[in-house]
Design an enzyme around this catalytic site. Structure first.
Site, PDB file in Angstrom:
ATOM      1  N   GLY A 211      27.320 -62.845 -59.071  1.00  0.00           N
ATOM      2  CA  GLY A 211      28.485 -63.605 -58.627  1.00  0.00           C
ATOM      3  C   GLY A 211      29.060 -63.118 -57.318  1.00  0.00           C
ATOM      4  O   GLY A 211      29.949 -63.751 -56.741  1.00  0.00           O
ATOM      5  N   GLY A 212      28.565 -61.982 -56.807  1.00  0.00           N
ATOM      6  CA  GLY A 212      29.077 -61.431 -55.556  1.00  0.00           C
ATOM      7  C   GLY A 212      28.517 -62.129 -54.336  1.00  0.00           C
ATOM      8  O   GLY A 212      27.672 -63.023 -54.430  1.00  0.00           O
ATOM      9  N   SER A 329      21.485 -51.190 -50.937  1.00  0.00           N
ATOM     10  CA  SER A 329      22.254 -50.028 -50.512  1.00  0.00           C
ATOM     11  C   SER A 329      23.050 -50.378 -49.255  1.00  0.00           C
ATOM     12  O   SER A 329      23.205 -51.554 -48.915  1.00  0.00           O
ATOM     13  CB  SER A 329      21.320 -48.838 -50.266  1.00  0.00           C
ATOM     14  N   LYS A 332      26.536 -46.960 -45.137  1.00  0.00           N
ATOM     15  CA  LYS A 332      27.543 -45.932 -45.427  1.00  0.00           C
ATOM     16  C   LYS A 332      26.968 -44.786 -46.267  1.00  0.00           C
ATOM     17  O   LYS A 332      27.629 -43.766 -46.470  1.00  0.00           O
ATOM     18  CB  LYS A 332      28.743 -46.562 -46.124  1.00  0.00           C
ATOM     19  N   GLY A 372      31.591 -62.124 -43.536  1.00  0.00           N
ATOM     20  CA  GLY A 372      32.157 -63.077 -44.479  1.00  0.00           C
ATOM     21  C   GLY A 372      32.073 -62.684 -45.929  1.00  0.00           C
ATOM     22  O   GLY A 372      32.474 -63.455 -46.802  1.00  0.00           O
TER      23      GLY A 372
END
Length: 536
Positions: A211-212, A329, A332, A372
């Site tokens: 859902g991400g 990944s 960061k 976005g």
């Protein structure tokens, strides 16, 4: 041409009849008759069209429009706007760098100058709208044109993408606003369609975090390759429902079976249950906590989700004999200064370790920020601009690598096709972008000026660093394994330390857990993120 053909045919017919009947052709009379017919019949229609076009140009509700590009696309745009009485745009001139057509008229519109004269043309002709009509324009050249347009108060729009025009999804006069993605100076990665089809088509695919932002786009991209079954696994029911409905609408003409699983990746037993139930061939692991400042104040949640959750999914995939496991990944994770980055680095180690002890091919894909995505800087800037500003930027020298969500998702899918096991794939993301420049572009794209909205510098947040890296000095491997895709060298794995931290989470309650972690982190003096950083 129709009038010319009809009149000429009539005169020739009259001449033939004269020759047959009176055996003489009155050439001078026929020529004068031909000329009068052309003048009166053609001229009357020409005058009507001229009056119509003049009345359209004099319409007070029309927005005076400047077209950048006088080539075939620009001419097509002008013709469509002139013919369409319903449009609110009135083309008045062309801008083009081709000196051969400078000062000429095309469809009655003058080609007045090159790109460097946009600001002068807007002021001189009272332009309200600018349309960029050069489909072959590179992003570097688009940036140059946009910078010129941004100096004016005219609204800037661009032609739809070529693929949308060719497929008939959009017409040539359905212009769109210039997006920040258009100004990103990089070319998208092209997919190896055959290799991807081989390992996805008619196979069972599972996506965690479906859902991400990234997970949902991976689902959209995977659906194009017609898998037999696509399992959407996520913790939030609303987001999973939304992507399920969208995919079913898109794939209603296919035989793809869409299955939803509401589950938490921190539940190891449930992960094994789901893997056993569906027996996927490929797993894309996109579920993670990614918000840097929030994870600084909730380090135990970052560890539970990003490290333990990844371990749960990876072990379940290995136990059930899954073919390929691809973990998403982040840049960061390189020399991490934050809890989020450190936990993603630990997750990479878990994945690489699992590849050594399992028949499943485990790989990780590392990339920078995506434009976005939820919680990213772009939506935040847009909200601030809508409220009238100011736009908050942490530091004037803050830079980040950026790519679009579809690009990131395609990279993840391509990595699965390239996977041999244990690799960390990195995309060549081009040059980093200054966040303050990104903010300025968004302000201009919204039709405002930087001076009116304003930019406020708030200072670097906990866990952030000025410059992001895609590889540290020990991981650099210069050879490309695919155009614009690199592979990092294997780093040392600290599985004993990872197991020690995980054992703390599994044996203590939450309150005691936090106290224990803080005690480990140098007697409550150094933040918990430093403990994680010392491990990686």
């Amino acid at each position: 041409m129709y009038i010319f053909k009809a009149i000429t045919f009539s005169i020739v017919t009259a001449a033939v009849i004269q020759l047959i009947i009176v055996q003489n052709v009155y050439i001078r009379l026929l020529v004068v008759t031909w000329m009068l017919h052309i003048l009166l019949i053609g001229g009357s229609r020409f005058c009507r069209r001229l009056l119509r076009d003049t009345s359209i140009k004099m319409g007070s509700n029309k927005k005076r429009t400047l077209i950048v590009g006088a080539g075939s696309a620009g001419t097509m745009v002008a013709r469509q706007l002139i013919k369409n009485n319903q449009t609110e745009l009135l083309p008045v001139a062309f801008i083009d760098d081709n000196t051969k057509i400078r000062n000429l008229d095309i469809l009655g519109l003058p080609v007045i100058s090159g790109v460097n004269g946009i600001a002068r043309a807007v002021k001189k002709l009272n332009i309200e709208n600018i349309i960029i009509a050069i489909p072959s324009l590179s992003k570097k050249d688009l940036n140059i044109i946009f910078e010129e347009c941004a100096e004016t108060k005219a609204k800037t729009q661009i032609l739809p993408m070529l693929e949308d025009l060719v497929t008939g999804k959009l017409s040539v006069n359905q212009f769109r606003d210039v997006q920040v993605e258009d100004l990103l100076d990089r070319k998208p990665v092209e997919l190896d369609i055959d290799t991807i089809s081989e390992y996805i088509t008619n196979k069972v695919v599972l996506v965690t975090g479906a859902g991400g932002s990234i997970g949902s786009e991976i689902c959209r991209q995977v659906a194009k390759f017609n898998p037999q079954k696509l399992i959407l696994l996520g913790h939030g029911e609303n987001s999973i429902y939304s992507i399920e409905m969208e995919l079913k609408d898109i794939g209603e003409d296919t035989q793809i079976e869409f299955v939803t699983e509401i589950a938490d990746i921190q539940d190891a037993k449930k992960m094994i249950l789901i893997m056993n139930k569906h027996r996927p061939n490929v797993v894309y692991h996109a579920a993670a906590h990614k918000h840097v400042p929030l994870m600084e104040v909730n380090p135990e949640e970052a560890l539970k989700n990003n490290v333990i959750g990844t371990m749960n999914v990876a072990k379940a995939a290995s136990k059930c004999g899954i073919g390929t496991f691809v973990m998403i990944s982040t840049d960061k994770a390189v020399n991490p200064t934050s809890v989020m980055g450190a936990t993603k680095k630990l997750a990479e180690m878990v994945v690489q370790h699992m590849d050594k002890i399992s028949d499943t091919k485990f790989v990780a894909v590392r990339f920078g920020n995506v434009l976005g995505s939820r919680g990213s800087v772009i939506p935040r800037f847009k909200q601030q601009i809508e409220k009238g500003g100011p736009v908050s930027v942490t530091h004037p020298d803050m830079v980040r690598y950026f790519m679009t969500i579809p690009e990131a998702s395609r990279l993840v899918i391509q990595a699965g096709a390239l996977a041999k096991g244990g690799e960390i794939y990195i995309l060549d993301m081009g040059d980093p972008v200054k966040i303050v420049d990104l903010a300025k572009n968004l302000i201009r794209l919204s039709g405002n000026s930087v001076e009116d909205i304003g930019i406020e510098f708030t200072g670097i947040r906990p866990g952030e660093k000025l410059f992001e890296e895609l590889l540290n000095e020990n991981e650099v491997h210069e050879q490309q394994v695919y155009p614009k895709i690199y592979i990092g060298k294997s780093a040392d794995l600290y599985m004993d330390e990872i197991d020690e931290i995980i054992s703390i989470y599994t044996t203590l309650d939450k309150v005691s857990l936090r106290e224990q972690l803080l005690n480990l982190a140098n007697n409550n003096v150094i933040p918990i993120s430093r403990k994680l950083i010392s491990i990686v």
